[in-house]
Design a protein around this motif. Structure first.
Motif, PDB file in Angstrom:
ATOM      1  N   PRO A   1       0.777  -1.311  -0.105  1.00 47.85           N
ATOM      2  CA  PRO A   1       0.212  -0.073   0.036  1.00 47.85           C
ATOM      3  C   PRO A   1       0.958   1.155  -0.079  1.00 47.85           C
ATOM      4  CG  PRO A   1      -0.836  -1.378   1.747  1.00 47.85           C
ATOM      5  CD  PRO A   1       0.475  -2.216   1.180  1.00 47.85           C
ATOM      6  N   ASP A   2       1.995   1.250   0.458  1.00 47.37           N
ATOM      7  CA  ASP A   2       2.930   2.348   0.534  1.00 47.37           C
ATOM      8  C   ASP A   2       3.322   2.747  -0.777  1.00 47.37           C
ATOM      9  OD1 ASP A   2       4.087   3.748   2.626  1.00 47.37           O
ATOM     10  OD2 ASP A   2       5.949   3.015   2.379  1.00 47.37           O
ATOM     11  N   LEU A   3       3.474   1.877  -1.962  1.00 46.64           N
ATOM     12  CA  LEU A   3       3.740   1.977  -3.169  1.00 46.64           C
ATOM     13  C   LEU A   3       2.440   2.602  -4.071  1.00 46.64           C
ATOM     14  CD1 LEU A   3       6.157  -0.758  -3.936  1.00 46.64           C
ATOM     15  CD2 LEU A   3       6.618   1.952  -3.478  1.00 46.64           C
ATOM     16  N   MET A   4       1.154   2.887  -3.333  1.00 48.53           N
ATOM     17  CA  MET A   4       0.314   3.161  -4.095  1.00 48.53           C
ATOM     18  C   MET A   4       0.553   4.863  -4.211  1.00 48.53           C
ATOM     19  SD  MET A   4      -2.978   1.695  -2.088  1.00 48.53           S
ATOM     20  CE  MET A   4      -4.251   2.921  -2.515  1.00 48.53           C
TER      21      MET A   4
END
Lengths: 244, 244
Positions: A18-21
């Protein structure tokens, strides 16, 4: 195009972490009143899992369950007919909801326009209601990052191939490529290995499973062993182009 | 590898719109004490411009200015030697700073491992100090999204080519591809047009300038006119594979 209609957003969630969304995707997902997502029947759904801790308490969820996945062969005419009916049906459901004025966030693994299921809704909806697309980090970007080796240098030509292609076609294209990404490796791994061998590039190949996720594994293909690998595993052959 | 050293982060900023940066990149940039970025001498720098309103007031900036860009031909041996010295010099500067305990955020346009200048620092630094890479949305993802048409369907093979390639090579690879991305089009546009024509695909080609930015322009190549286009313009030919 109806006025007063809500917008259907095809929101790329990226490779899994999710941190790469994107900042935009993060904002849209957290604010969503309606989320829709594909999944296999009986599974939680990969896209839905990525946003597990991000949704509003009062979000309404639309699970779009594939009627078939691997039970019918890809080249069976029954496969296309079955999926076509499914996409028509879920498109109608999203269209009706949008026409009632609601915005809908369609959760898409990877980048929506790059081998994505959302494309089949997009082509059925875009002339009727507002549809917008948010690009995302692809699984292949996460995969080559996981190898710790840059994928393309200088004038390297990068070929993106599918493990589902016939072996002779894989071999021909791999022979011509400077850098290679093979998507959807899964049970096609033995065929992909054979093609890489025939193309003389197996010694440079890496296998990446679950890029960017907790289970991430990136190893030279020669060290990967023979156990089954997940469907979304990716094989990478790095380019060797000009580097000052 | 030194203990107590700071980390050098190669942070992909994506295609240009700060809203398309990853959540991780956004957090790293906003928290950065030191940022480093490439630029042409006398220019603000594209990567630096993307983060204009995001940096801490007390951030320390390291502008890494290319000694040459287009003044020397790519295949001139002097070009590689000049750039090699430059990369060695800036790598040493970043290494020293990291060894003193400081973290450094290197601002990278697009995805760092995909035709990125950061790769030349990465290979020179990774064995000496901790280096981490944050993947990002590529310019090509933003470009195909801008066309409003999905780029790859079913088993389409996508070939990523460079406008700097010789015309005959472009033609050969374009002929074999199902879907095509041509990067670094710029002043190579007439050559890229000729290659697409010879490959029989010019009627399906799109030209995208400044994808995701305020100046974004996405048009069928046949309507693009003959005026010069920016270096980072991208040509897209969409695949036409299986779609139920």
């Amino acid at each position: 195009m109806s006025t007063g209609a809500g917008t259907i957003w095809g929101v790329g969630l990226g490779p899994g972490d999710p941190d790469l969304m994107s900042v935009r995707a993060d904002r849209l997902v957290r604010g969503a009143g309606h989320v829709a997502f594909f999944r296999k029947a009986g599974r939680p759904g990969r896209a839905r899992t990525i946003v597990d801790r991000m949704l509003r308490d009062d979000v309404r969820e639309i699970a779009m369950e594939y009627p078939v996945t691997t039970e019918i062969a890809l080249d069976d005419p029954g496969y296309a007919a079955c999926l076509s009916g499914f996409y028509a049906e879920v498109s109608e459901r999203l269209r009706d909801l949008a026409l009632s004025g609601e915005d809908i966030i369609v959760l898409c693994e990877g980048d929506p326009f790059f081998y994505g299921s959302f494309m089949h809704l997009y082509t059925r909806l875009k002339d009727d209601v507002p549809v917008r697309v948010v690009p995302a980090i692809t699984g292949m970007s996460a995969a080559w990052t996981a190898t710790g080796i840059p994928v393309t240098w200088g004038d390297d030509a990068l070929y993106v191939l599918l493990g589902t292609m016939p072996q002779a076609e894989l071999t021909r294209r791999m022979t011509d490529a400077d850098a290679i990404v093979v998507m959807k490796v899964g049970r096609n791994l033995p065929k992909v290995r054979n093609a890489l061998q025939a193309a003389g590039k197996i010694d440079r190949a890496w296998l990446v499973e679950c890029a960017s996720m907790a289970e991430e594994r990136a190893v030279p293909l020669s060290e990967a062993g023979d156990q089954p690998v997940p469907y979304f595993s990716i094989v990478i052959v790095h380019g060797q182009g000009r580097r000052p």
